[in-house]
Scaffold this active site. Sequence first.
Site, short mmCIF file in Angstrom:
data_model
loop_
_atom_site.label_atom_id
_atom_site.label_comp_id
_atom_site.label_asym_id
_atom_site.label_seq_id
_atom_site.Cartn_x
_atom_site.Cartn_y
_atom_site.Cartn_z
N SER A 2 9.53 -12.88 -1.41
CA SER A 2 8.29 -12.37 -0.82
C SER A 2 7.10 -13.18 -1.29
O SER A 2 7.08 -13.67 -2.43
CB SER A 2 8.13 -10.92 -1.28
OG SER A 2 6.85 -10.44 -0.95
N TYR A 34 7.46 -4.55 -8.08
CA TYR A 34 8.25 -5.05 -6.96
C TYR A 34 8.23 -6.59 -6.95
O TYR A 34 9.28 -7.24 -6.85
CB TYR A 34 7.69 -4.48 -5.64
CG TYR A 34 8.23 -5.20 -4.43
CD1 TYR A 34 9.56 -5.05 -4.05
CD2 TYR A 34 7.42 -6.07 -3.69
CE1 TYR A 34 10.07 -5.74 -2.95
CE2 TYR A 34 7.91 -6.75 -2.59
CZ TYR A 34 9.24 -6.58 -2.22
OH TYR A 34 9.74 -7.26 -1.14
N LYS A 41 11.31 -9.58 -7.54
CA LYS A 41 11.62 -10.69 -6.62
C LYS A 41 11.59 -12.02 -7.38
O LYS A 41 12.46 -12.87 -7.21
CB LYS A 41 10.61 -10.71 -5.46
CG LYS A 41 10.78 -9.56 -4.49
CD LYS A 41 12.03 -9.76 -3.65
CE LYS A 41 12.49 -8.51 -2.98
NZ LYS A 41 13.78 -8.60 -2.32
P1 NAD Z 1 14.55 -2.36 4.68
O1 NAD Z 1 14.32 -1.28 3.70
O2 NAD Z 1 14.36 -2.05 6.13
O3 NAD Z 1 16.02 -2.98 4.50
C1 NAD Z 1 16.66 -3.03 3.25
C2 NAD Z 1 18.07 -2.48 3.43
O4 NAD Z 1 18.76 -2.57 2.19
C3 NAD Z 1 18.08 -1.02 3.86
O5 NAD Z 1 18.95 -0.88 4.98
C4 NAD Z 1 18.62 -0.28 2.64
O6 NAD Z 1 19.38 0.85 3.01
C5 NAD Z 1 19.45 -1.36 1.97
N1 NAD Z 1 19.58 -1.23 0.51
C6 NAD Z 1 18.60 -1.08 -0.42
N2 NAD Z 1 19.13 -1.04 -1.64
C7 NAD Z 1 20.49 -1.18 -1.51
C8 NAD Z 1 21.57 -1.22 -2.42
N3 NAD Z 1 21.39 -1.08 -3.73
N4 NAD Z 1 22.81 -1.41 -1.93
C9 NAD Z 1 23.02 -1.52 -0.60
N5 NAD Z 1 22.03 -1.48 0.31
C10 NAD Z 1 20.78 -1.30 -0.15
O7 NAD Z 1 13.61 -3.59 4.26
P2 NAD Z 1 13.27 -4.92 5.04
O8 NAD Z 1 11.83 -4.87 5.41
O9 NAD Z 1 14.28 -5.23 6.06
O10 NAD Z 1 13.38 -5.95 3.84
C11 NAD Z 1 14.56 -6.67 3.59
C12 NAD Z 1 14.36 -7.51 2.34
O11 NAD Z 1 13.25 -8.37 2.53
C13 NAD Z 1 14.06 -6.69 1.09
O12 NAD Z 1 14.73 -7.29 0.01
C14 NAD Z 1 12.57 -6.84 0.92
O13 NAD Z 1 12.17 -6.73 -0.42
C15 NAD Z 1 12.33 -8.24 1.46
N6 NAD Z 1 10.97 -8.43 1.99
C16 NAD Z 1 10.47 -7.55 2.91
C17 NAD Z 1 9.17 -7.72 3.39
C18 NAD Z 1 8.57 -6.72 4.34
O14 NAD Z 1 7.36 -6.58 4.37
N7 NAD Z 1 9.35 -6.02 5.16
C19 NAD Z 1 8.41 -8.81 2.95
C20 NAD Z 1 8.96 -9.70 2.03
C21 NAD Z 1 10.26 -9.50 1.56
C1 WQD Z 2 -1.74 -5.33 5.56
C2 WQD Z 2 -3.25 -5.21 5.63
C3 WQD Z 2 -4.12 -3.62 4.05
C4 WQD Z 2 -2.28 -0.08 5.86
C5 WQD Z 2 2.98 -5.50 1.81
C6 WQD Z 2 3.58 -5.70 0.46
C7 WQD Z 2 4.15 -7.09 0.34
C8 WQD Z 2 5.10 -7.42 1.49
C9 WQD Z 2 4.50 -7.09 2.81
C10 WQD Z 2 7.37 -7.02 0.80
C11 WQD Z 2 -3.92 -5.11 4.25
C12 WQD Z 2 -4.37 -3.15 5.48
C13 WQD Z 2 -2.67 -1.37 5.60
C14 WQD Z 2 -3.26 0.87 6.26
C15 WQD Z 2 -4.94 -0.85 6.13
N1 WQD Z 2 6.31 -6.66 1.39
N2 WQD Z 2 -3.99 -1.76 5.72
N3 WQD Z 2 -4.56 0.44 6.39
O1 WQD Z 2 -0.10 -4.99 1.59
O2 WQD Z 2 -0.26 -7.19 2.85
O3 WQD Z 2 1.91 -6.43 1.99
O4 WQD Z 2 3.98 -5.75 2.82
O5 WQD Z 2 7.59 -8.03 0.17
O6 WQD Z 2 4.79 -7.13 -0.89
O7 WQD Z 2 2.57 -5.50 -0.52
O8 WQD Z 2 0.93 -5.24 3.90
O9 WQD Z 2 0.96 -3.93 5.96
O10 WQD Z 2 0.48 -2.75 3.78
O11 WQD Z 2 -1.23 -4.28 4.73
O12 WQD Z 2 -6.14 -1.18 6.26
O13 WQD Z 2 -2.97 2.06 6.48
O14 WQD Z 2 -3.57 -3.96 6.29
O15 WQD Z 2 -5.20 -3.29 3.22
O16 WQD Z 2 -5.14 -5.78 4.34
P1 WQD Z 2 0.50 -5.95 2.50
P2 WQD Z 2 0.36 -3.97 4.61
#
Ligand code: NAD
Ligand code: WQD
Length: 337
Positions: free
Chosen positions: A125, A149, A153
């Site tokens: 991330s 978190y 990562k």
């Molecule tokens: P998500 O929660 O939709 O998907 C994660 C999946 O992993 C879920 O289906 C959950 O049931 C499963 N899971 C969690 N812990 C587990 C475990 N211990 N064993 C088996 N399954 C497990 O999340 P996502 O948005 O699809 O994110 C996927 C990956 O990408 C995550 O590792 C997240 O940290 C990373 N990521 C997400 C974002 C984002 O904003 N969505 C941004 C950067 C990185």
């Molecule tokens: C986006 C923008 C908020 C909600 C998060 C995690 C990051 C990554 C992606 C996993 C910001 C604003 C949001 C609301 C708002 N995940 N906002 N009102 O915070 O950039 O990133 O998701 O790796 O680790 O921190 O994403 O979608 O929450 O916010 O004004 O109700 O929207 O302040 O500027 P963020 P977000």
Amino acid sequence: MKTILVTGGVGYIGSHTVVALQENGYKVVILDNLCNSKAITLSNIQKISSQAPIFYQGDIRDRPMLRDIFKNHPIDGVIHFAGLKAVGESQSEPLKYYDNNVVGSITLLEEMIKAKVDTFVFSSSATVYGEPGATQYQEGMPTTPINVYGRTKLMVEEILRDGAKANPGLRVACLRYFNPVGAHLSGLIGENPVGTPNNLMPYIGQIALGILPKLKVFGSDYPTPDGTGLRDYIHVHDLAQGHLLALQYLEDHPGALTVNLGTGKPYSVLEMISAFEKVSGKSIPYDLVERRSGDLAEYYANSDLAKTVLGWEAKHGIERMCEDTWRFYRQLDSAQS
Ligand code: NAD
Ligand code: WQD
């Protein structure tokens, strides 16, 4: 035909990547404990790609189950999405996050290596950067994550890079996603968090459906053109393609690759609201409120490395991100009514 183990393959980004893998001739085995996803997604994946992935409901920390999977299927590589991702919860329940995300990844990696599988793609991330002193993040910048978190990562990234140094046959890619949004063109899979959404796009989607009344825009006094936060929103379909290219790259490149996946073009909260209103025809009422603790004013990707080494570039813009999100939410609404 290559077989890929996709942990967390029922989740938001995982399900889109499973579709992309199946559409590109890979066989997929999913391991997911469904702690943040629903089994219905599996039948939707099947509807989209006319193929059912093999599914194990279980935890990445369950060694006997991992051994069974590696024994029973000719796994060529692992894409590791399974993880917990709520920043606020990670601060209040740190041990749960270190156990799930760090211990889980180590267990998976150990069993993978024992099974003589050498390819590992990890969901990292942009959060790992923290506040490096610049707004456009480049892979070589310092990494000082500001929440638990983000630290989980970064720890897994470092474990993987150290692992690759010590085991010259290992091939790992750490993909640093920026802000994933959007949904599959079919409207069948997308991001549907349990409870009130923390993230912007699902929150806007639920307002458009009338589930939530109003958006709180967190902060309108940032040093940005309209005073609201700027982020690099990236379509989940583009992200899924990045995973395919990473797998292909690793075939010829042992060692560790760490790469940003973002568009390089940030949008403000108000721009996202207005783009969503335009494509949906729905009004998104909002209040400008205090900044949310832990938020940065602005950050976005430098994606040059992804372009150079993977030949990857984001193709979908903000309009398509909003259109696909809206289609998914409308479909969800009609399925539930
Ligand atoms: P998500 O929660 O939709 O998907 C994660 C999946 O992993 C879920 O289906 C959950 O049931 C499963 N899971 C969690 N812990 C587990 C475990 N211990 N064993 C088996 N399954 C497990 O999340 P996502 O948005 O699809 O994110 C996927 C990956 O990408 C995550 O590792 C997240 O940290 C990373 N990521 C997400 C974002 C984002 O904003 N969505 C941004 C950067 C990185
Ligand atoms: C986006 C923008 C908020 C909600 C998060 C995690 C990051 C990554 C992606 C996993 C910001 C604003 C949001 C609301 C708002 N995940 N906002 N009102 O915070 O950039 O990133 O998701 O790796 O680790 O921190 O994403 O979608 O929450 O916010 O004004 O109700 O929207 O302040 O500027 P963020 P977000």
